[in-house]
Write a protein that holds these residues in place. Sequence first.
Motif, short mmCIF file in Angstrom:
data_model
loop_
_atom_site.label_atom_id
_atom_site.label_comp_id
_atom_site.label_asym_id
_atom_site.label_seq_id
_atom_site.Cartn_x
_atom_site.Cartn_y
_atom_site.Cartn_z
N MET A 142 0.82 -1.21 0.00
CA MET A 142 0.00 0.00 0.00
C MET A 142 0.86 1.26 0.00
O MET A 142 0.47 2.28 -0.59
N ALA A 143 2.02 1.20 0.65
CA ALA A 143 2.94 2.35 0.61
C ALA A 143 3.44 2.58 -0.81
O ALA A 143 3.51 3.71 -1.29
N VAL A 144 3.78 1.48 -1.49
CA VAL A 144 4.23 1.59 -2.89
C VAL A 144 3.09 2.09 -3.77
O VAL A 144 3.28 2.94 -4.64
N GLY A 145 1.87 1.57 -3.52
CA GLY A 145 0.72 2.02 -4.28
C GLY A 145 0.45 3.50 -4.09
O GLY A 145 0.12 4.22 -5.05
N THR A 146 0.59 3.98 -2.85
CA THR A 146 0.39 5.40 -2.56
C THR A 146 1.41 6.26 -3.30
O THR A 146 1.07 7.30 -3.87
N GLY A 147 2.68 5.82 -3.29
CA GLY A 147 3.71 6.55 -4.02
C GLY A 147 3.47 6.53 -5.52
O GLY A 147 3.62 7.57 -6.20
N THR A 148 3.06 5.38 -6.04
CA THR A 148 2.82 5.24 -7.48
C THR A 148 1.69 6.14 -7.95
O THR A 148 1.80 6.87 -8.94
N VAL A 149 0.57 6.10 -7.22
CA VAL A 149 -0.59 6.89 -7.65
C VAL A 149 -0.30 8.38 -7.51
O VAL A 149 -0.82 9.20 -8.29
N SER A 150 0.54 8.77 -6.56
CA SER A 150 0.89 10.18 -6.40
C SER A 150 1.69 10.69 -7.61
O SER A 150 1.49 11.83 -8.06
N VAL A 151 2.56 9.83 -8.13
CA VAL A 151 3.34 10.20 -9.32
C VAL A 151 2.44 10.21 -10.56
O VAL A 151 2.47 11.15 -11.36
N VAL A 152 1.65 9.16 -10.72
CA VAL A 152 0.77 9.05 -11.89
C VAL A 152 -0.22 10.21 -11.94
O VAL A 152 -0.54 10.74 -13.01
N SER A 153 -0.70 10.64 -10.77
CA SER A 153 -1.68 11.72 -10.72
C SER A 153 -1.12 13.03 -11.26
O SER A 153 -1.87 13.87 -11.79
N VAL A 154 0.18 13.23 -11.11
CA VAL A 154 0.80 14.44 -11.66
C VAL A 154 0.60 14.49 -13.16
O VAL A 154 0.16 15.51 -13.73
N PHE A 191 4.74 24.18 -11.50
CA PHE A 191 5.64 23.33 -10.71
C PHE A 191 5.25 23.33 -9.23
O PHE A 191 5.17 22.27 -8.60
N THR A 192 5.00 24.50 -8.66
CA THR A 192 4.63 24.58 -7.25
C THR A 192 3.23 24.01 -7.02
O THR A 192 2.92 23.52 -5.93
N MET A 193 2.37 24.07 -8.05
CA MET A 193 1.05 23.44 -7.93
C MET A 193 1.21 21.93 -7.78
O MET A 193 0.50 21.30 -6.98
N VAL A 194 2.14 21.35 -8.53
CA VAL A 194 2.43 19.92 -8.40
C VAL A 194 3.06 19.64 -7.04
O VAL A 194 2.65 18.72 -6.32
N LEU A 195 4.06 20.45 -6.68
CA LEU A 195 4.85 20.20 -5.47
C LEU A 195 4.04 20.40 -4.20
O LEU A 195 4.12 19.60 -3.25
N PHE A 196 3.22 21.47 -4.15
CA PHE A 196 2.49 21.81 -2.93
C PHE A 196 0.99 21.49 -3.01
O PHE A 196 0.25 21.76 -2.06
N GLY A 197 0.56 20.97 -4.15
CA GLY A 197 -0.87 20.69 -4.31
C GLY A 197 -1.19 19.27 -4.68
O GLY A 197 -1.70 18.50 -3.87
N ILE A 198 -0.88 18.88 -5.91
CA ILE A 198 -1.29 17.57 -6.43
C ILE A 198 -0.65 16.42 -5.67
O ILE A 198 -1.33 15.48 -5.24
N VAL A 199 0.67 16.48 -5.49
CA VAL A 199 1.37 15.38 -4.80
C VAL A 199 0.94 15.27 -3.33
O VAL A 199 0.60 14.17 -2.87
N PRO A 200 0.94 16.36 -2.56
CA PRO A 200 0.48 16.24 -1.16
C PRO A 200 -0.95 15.72 -1.05
O PRO A 200 -1.25 14.93 -0.14
N PHE A 201 -1.83 16.19 -1.93
CA PHE A 201 -3.22 15.72 -1.88
C PHE A 201 -3.28 14.21 -2.00
O PHE A 201 -3.97 13.53 -1.21
N ASN A 202 -2.61 13.65 -2.97
CA ASN A 202 -2.68 12.21 -3.19
C ASN A 202 -1.97 11.42 -2.10
O ASN A 202 -2.40 10.32 -1.74
N LEU A 203 -0.90 11.96 -1.56
CA LEU A 203 -0.23 11.31 -0.43
C LEU A 203 -1.16 11.24 0.78
O LEU A 203 -1.23 10.22 1.47
N VAL A 204 -1.88 12.35 1.03
CA VAL A 204 -2.83 12.38 2.15
C VAL A 204 -3.99 11.43 1.91
O VAL A 204 -4.34 10.61 2.78
#
Length: 230
Positions: A142-154, A191-204
């Motif tokens: 699930m940790a790997v899945g969370t990391g994968t989906v966070s990257v794919v979502s970008v 870039f900051t939208m990805v860094l401070f928005g999309i990636v954190p959202f999916n990690l959470v």
Amino acid sequence: MTDNNVCVAADTKENTVLVKQQETAKVEGKKKVKIRVKEMTFIAMMGALSSILIFFRFPLPFLPPFLSFDVSPIIEMIGGFMYGPVAALLIIILKILLQLVMQGSHSVGTGELQNLILGCAYVMPALLFYRKKTRKRAAVGMAVGTGTVSVVSVFSNLYLIIPFYVALFGMTMEDIVAMCTEVNPAVTDAFTMVLFGIVPFNLVKYGFCSILTFFLYKKLSKPIKNFINR
């Protein structure tokens, strides 16, 4: 006893054994069909529950307002852990189809396509790790899945969802960034939208779903399997 009698007795015994084997095979076949029907019913119920949970989605503070938090991935992961990747995929597809029936599409199918992509990106890596069924492997998966989906979502947001809304509503990328800046001043460009928005959202979102799944799965899987196998 003559040789003929011995042969007749042996043939009778073999026939009896063969009949019993055939009867056993029929019983086992009926049992497998019954279990299979129950499994499909379970998958349908999980898909329906997952689609209902979509109704309780909401945006998260300080994160992009066009991203909605919901806990439907928990249902997809539990279904996958119990019955494998095909079951998980069917639950995801059924959730999307039911959502289309109940709410329609506001994105001409692009949002539904992203749900399919992100659902698979989250669940499938976890199930790959969970082939050896231990709690540790489930957690790592699930940790790997969370990391994968966070990257794919970008990529799905930058090259699928955002361009669609830009074209549909006559907006620009700057307009999308400005929406995010209103809730989080740290967002100033893509870039900051990805860094401070999309990636954190999916990690959470997927991190939270993973934690809940970890504690709920064992409590729910045994009674469900007992019901299906009885």
